[in-house]
Design an enzyme around this catalytic site. Structure first.
Site, PDB file in Angstrom:
ATOM      1  N   PRO A 118      43.279   7.261  60.172  1.00  0.00           N
ATOM      2  CG  PRO A 118      42.440   7.839  62.276  1.00  0.00           C
ATOM      3  CD  PRO A 118      43.413   8.279  61.215  1.00  0.00           C
ATOM      4  CB  CYS A 119      39.932   5.413  56.496  1.00  0.00           C
ATOM      5  SG  CYS A 119      41.030   4.077  56.029  1.00  0.00           S
ATOM      6  CG  HIS A 120      40.621   1.893  61.598  1.00  0.00           C
ATOM      7  ND1 HIS A 120      41.795   2.547  61.272  1.00  0.00           N
ATOM      8  CD2 HIS A 120      40.552   1.871  62.958  1.00  0.00           C
ATOM      9  CE1 HIS A 120      42.422   2.883  62.393  1.00  0.00           C
ATOM     10  NE2 HIS A 120      41.681   2.492  63.424  1.00  0.00           N
TER      11      HIS A 120
END
Length: 159
Positions: free
Chosen positions: A129-131
């Site tokens: 989850p780079c968001h």
């Protein structure tokens, strides 16, 4: 070795899932920047068990039914990139971290810019989850799917 791919519809557009025989290699956005995730040739395979599992999990995530993915991953990158991507997997659903916090977590406290660069090359957005990585000030920063998609994912998890 040719990689398998499967396209799925999502609230952020058509996503392309790519897998090796070991695990998911990529989740690509509708307007993916060429070369962001180097892959080589792929062949459509809607029956590939890793792709079927990943598609079901991504669909459940968008439906609010899944908070943690368990599809096997096949990260392909430098040792530093893989350490950043592994760190992304530790960010809990609905929480965020800064680039500085990720740099500290991987034992490279002065490497926040390099963490940002590795984050931008994350091949399996959403799943790793780079968001959930934001600027130290709390500002939304670059995202392969676009800032609108990043905001949508963060809002989904905040609900």
């Amino acid at each position: 070795m040719t990689l398998a791919h499967k396209d799925i519809d999502s609230p952020v557009g058509t996503l392309r899932l790519v897998a090796s025989d070991k695990g998911l290699v990529a989740l690509l956005w509708p307007n993916e920047r060429p070369g962001r995730v180097p892959l080589g040739p792929t062949q459509e395979d809607g029956d590939n068990p890793i792709l079927v599992r990943a598609a079901a999990q991504v669909t459940d995530y968008f439906a609010g039914k899944l908070r943690a993915f368990d599809v096997p991953l096949d990260f392909r990158g430098t040792n530093f990139q893989r350490s950043v991507w592994q760190a992304l997997l530790t960010i809990p659903y609905g929480e965020t971290r800064s680039y500085v916090e990720i740099a500290r977590q991987i034992g490279r406290p002065t490497a926040s810019r390099a963490v940002g660069a590795a984050n931008g090359r994350n091949p399996v957005s959403i799943i790793a989850p780079c968001h959930r990585v934001i600027g130290t000030s709390g500002a939304l920063t670059g995202f392969a799917g676009g800032l609108e998609a990043k905001r949508m994912l963060l809002d989904l998890e905040a609900a």
